[in-house]
Design an enzyme around this catalytic site. Structure first.
Site, PDB file in Angstrom:
ATOM      1  CE1 TYR A  53      20.148  -3.662  -5.245  1.00  0.00           C
ATOM      2  CE2 TYR A  53      19.551  -5.649  -6.445  1.00  0.00           C
ATOM      3  CZ  TYR A  53      19.543  -4.902  -5.279  1.00  0.00           C
ATOM      4  OH  TYR A  53      18.942  -5.396  -4.166  1.00  0.00           O
ATOM      5  CD  GLU A  55      24.325  -2.022  -3.472  1.00  0.00           C
ATOM      6  OE1 GLU A  55      25.521  -2.161  -3.159  1.00  0.00           O
ATOM      7  OE2 GLU A  55      23.441  -2.834  -3.190  1.00  0.00           O
ATOM      8  CG  ASP A 199      11.295  16.522   8.704  1.00  0.00           C
ATOM      9  OD1 ASP A 199      10.759  16.699   7.597  1.00  0.00           O
ATOM     10  OD2 ASP A 199      11.106  15.498   9.400  1.00  0.00           O
ATOM     11  CB  THR A 225       8.426  13.053   2.494  1.00  0.00           C
ATOM     12  OG1 THR A 225       7.548  14.092   2.906  1.00  0.00           O
ATOM     13  CG2 THR A 225       8.828  12.226   3.694  1.00  0.00           C
ATOM     14  CE  LYS A 228       4.506  13.618   5.225  1.00  0.00           C
ATOM     15  NZ  LYS A 228       5.875  13.099   5.206  1.00  0.00           N
ATOM     16  NE  ARG A 234       3.581   6.525   0.266  1.00  0.00           N
ATOM     17  CZ  ARG A 234       3.034   7.171   1.295  1.00  0.00           C
ATOM     18  NH1 ARG A 234       3.624   7.189   2.469  1.00  0.00           N
ATOM     19  NH2 ARG A 234       1.893   7.805   1.155  1.00  0.00           N
TER      20      ARG A 234
HETATM   21  N1  DSN Z   1       3.457  10.095   8.778  1.00  0.00           N
HETATM   22  C1  DSN Z   1       3.633  11.452   8.350  1.00  0.00           C
HETATM   23  C2  DSN Z   1       2.436  12.294   8.684  1.00  0.00           C
HETATM   24  O1  DSN Z   1       1.340  11.800   8.524  1.00  0.00           O
HETATM   25  O2  DSN Z   1       2.580  13.434   9.070  1.00  0.00           O
HETATM   26  C3  DSN Z   1       4.872  12.067   8.854  1.00  0.00           C
HETATM   27  O3  DSN Z   1       5.939  11.435   8.296  1.00  0.00           O
END
Ligand code: DSN
Length: 412
Positions: A53, A55, A199, A225, A228, A234
Site C-alpha cells: 500500500y 497511498e 487522449d 493508457t 495499446k 494495462r
Molecule cells: N476500449 C478501448 C478500445 O477498444 O478502443 C478504448 O478505451
C-alpha cells in the site's frame, strides 16, 4: 517458475492460461487497442510490487515501508517525462477511463462544459457519452467527422467550440483511422478560452515512435493508457503542464483513487524503457506500414474503408455493401481464428449493438513480427471468411490457414 506454482495451486486457472496462450499463438488478434507486452512487463506485473500500500506520492506516503516503491515510481515518472517530453506526469491512474475522469474532476466544476468527439463517430465513452459519468456530471458538446470524407472538420470543431465555450476541449479517438491535428485543437482551445486536453490512448506508441505528430508541448493535459500501441501493462498515465500538476495529483489521490497499483507502475516503467529504444521506433513505423498494406489489400478485395484508408494502426470497415452486419462479421471471423470487434461507422443507421462495421488494427501482428507480405495474406483470409460467413466448414478451413500462418510468428 510462477507458472509451476500456479499449476499446483490452481490447476483450473493455470489450464485456462494455457488455453489463452494457445489462442493467442494460433489466432490473429486484430483488435487495434490490444497488444502483447514483453515477458519483462508481465514479470513486473506478477512481482512483489503488487503487495504494497503506497497511498500518497513518492516521499509523501501514508504507509511505511515504501523506500523501494518510491524509487520505482520516481523511475516511472522520469522515464515517461523523457519519453513524451512533458513537464509533469502522474503514473498512478488505474486505467484510461479513470484517468480521463480524474482530469475532468481536477479542472472542471460539475456542470461545466466538456467538448469531445462523439462515441458513434470515433470518440470514447468518457469523452461525454450520456450514459457515462462524463456525460452525467458535465454539460456536453460533441463534434464528429465530415459525412463525406469521414475526417475531422477543424472549421466545424472551431465553430462548435466558439459557440459552446467548453472548459475543456478534448481531442483523441478510439476509432479514427487518420492523423489528428493536435496543434489545430490546441489553437482552437486557446481561441475559445478552453483547456486543451488530448487522449492519445490508441496512438501513444506511434507518437513516441515518431510516426504520428505529438500533442506536446502545446497541449495542456494529455492522458494515455499504457497497454495499446505503447505495449505496456494495462493502466494509464496523466501528463500535463506544470501549472496543472497540483490539481491533477490531488484529483488522482485522494480525489478519485486509493492505493496505487505499484506492480502496474513498475511494469509501466519497464515499458517506457522499452519504448525509448530504437527498436521501438522501428516497431511503430512497421505498425503503420502494415496497416497501410492491410488497408490496400482489403480495398483490393472490395472492402469499403471509412475515410478510404488509414494513416495509423487502425482500420474501420463499413460492411454495408457486403451484406452482413458488424456483429455477424465478428462472430464469423472468430470462428476463423481472426479476432476483431464490431464497431459503428460514422452516421451508422444500425444499432450500436449490431452496427455496420468492424474495427481492426496491426499492433499485435506487428509485435509478433509480421510485415507487409503477411498483410496481403491476412487480407485474403479475412476476405475468405467474410465471403463464407455462413459456412462453418469453410470457416474451419480458414482457421487452419490462420494457424499455419501464425505458427511462423509465435508470441509467448
Ligand atoms: N476500449 C478501448 C478500445 O477498444 O478502443 C478504448 O478505451
Amino acid at each position: 517458475m510462477w507458472k509451476d506454482n500456479l499449476k499446483d495451486a490452481d490447476p483450473e486457472i493455470f489450464g485456462l492460461g494455457e488455453q489463452e496462450t494457445k489462442r493467442i499463438n494460433e489466432g490473429l488478434e486484430l483488435i487495434p487497442s490490444e497488444n502483447f507486452p514483453s515477458r519483462a512487463v508481465l514479470q513486473a506485473l506478477g512481482s512483489v510490487f503488487n503487495n504494497k500500500y503506497a497511498e500518497g506520492y513518492p516521499g509523501r506516503r501514508y504507509y511505511g515501508g515504501n523506500e523501494f516503491i518510491d524509487i520505482v515510481e520516481n523511475i516511472a515518472i522520469e522515464r515517461a517525462k523523457k519519453l513524451f517530453g512533458c513537464e509533469h506526469v502522474n503514473v498512478q491512474p488505474y486505467s484510461g477511463s479513470p484517468a480521463n475522469i480524474e482530469v475532468y474532476f481536477a479542472l472542471m466544476n460539475f456542470g461545466d462544459t466538456l467538448m469531445g468527439m462523439n462515441l458513434s463517430q470515433g470518440g470514447h465513452l468518457t469523452h461525454g457519452h450520456k450514459v457515462n459519468f462524463s456525460g452525467r456530471a458535465y454539460k456536453i458538446a460533441q463534434y464528429g467527422v465530415d459525412p463525406k470524407t469521414h475526417l475531422i472538420d477543424y472549421d466545424e470543431v472551431r465553430k462548435i467550440a466558439l459557440q459552446e465555450k467548453p472548459k475543456i476541449l478534448l481531442s483523441g479517438a478510439t476509432a479514427y483511422p487518420r492523423k489528428i491535428d493536435f496543434k489545430a485543437f490546441a489553437e482552437i482551445a486557446q481561441e475559445c478560452g478552453a483547456i486543451s486536453m488530448a487522449d492519445i490512448a490508441h496512438i501513444a506508441g506511434l507518437i513516441v515512435g515518431g510516426v504520428h505528430p505529438s500533442p506536446f508541448p502545446f497541449t495542456d493535459v494529455v492522458t494515455t493508457t499504457t497497454h495499446k500501441t505503447l505495449r505496456g501493462p494495462r493502466g494509464a498515465i496523466i501528463m500535463c503542464k506544470e501549472r496543472f500538476a497540483k490539481d491533477i495529483d490531488k484529483a488522482v489521490f485522494p480525489g478519485m483513487q486509493g492505493g496505487p497499483h505499484e506492480h502496474a507502475i513498475a511494469a509501466k516503467a519497464v515499458a517506457f524503457r522499452e519504448a525509448a529504444k530504437p527498436e521501438f521506433r522501428e516497431y511503430a513505423h512497421q505498425i503503420v506500414k502494415n496497416a497501410k498494406a492491410l488497408a490496400d489489400a482489403l480495398m483490393a478485395h472490395g472492402f469499403a474503408l471509412v475515410s478510404g484508408g488509414t494513416d495509423n494502426h487502425l482500420i474501420l470497415i463499413d460492411l454495408t455493401q457486403k451484406g452482413l452486419s458488424g456483429g455477424e462479421a465478428e462472430t464469423s471471423l472468430d470462428k476463423a481464428g481472426i479476432t476483431v470487434n464490431k464497431n459503428t461507422v460514422p452516421y451508422d443507421t444500425r444499432s450500436p449493438f449490431d452496427p455496420s462495421g468492424i474495427r481492426l488494427g496491426t499492433p499485435t501482428i506487428t509485435t509478433r513480427g509480421m510485415k507487409e507480405g503477411e498483410m496481403k495474406h491476412v487480407a485474403d483470409l479475412i476476405n475468405k471468411a467474410i465471403n463464407n460467413h455462413k459456412d462453418d466448414m469453410a470457416l474451419a478451413k480458414v482457421r487452419e490457414e490462420v494457424k499455419e500462418l501464425c505458427r511462423h510468428f509465435p508470441v509467448y
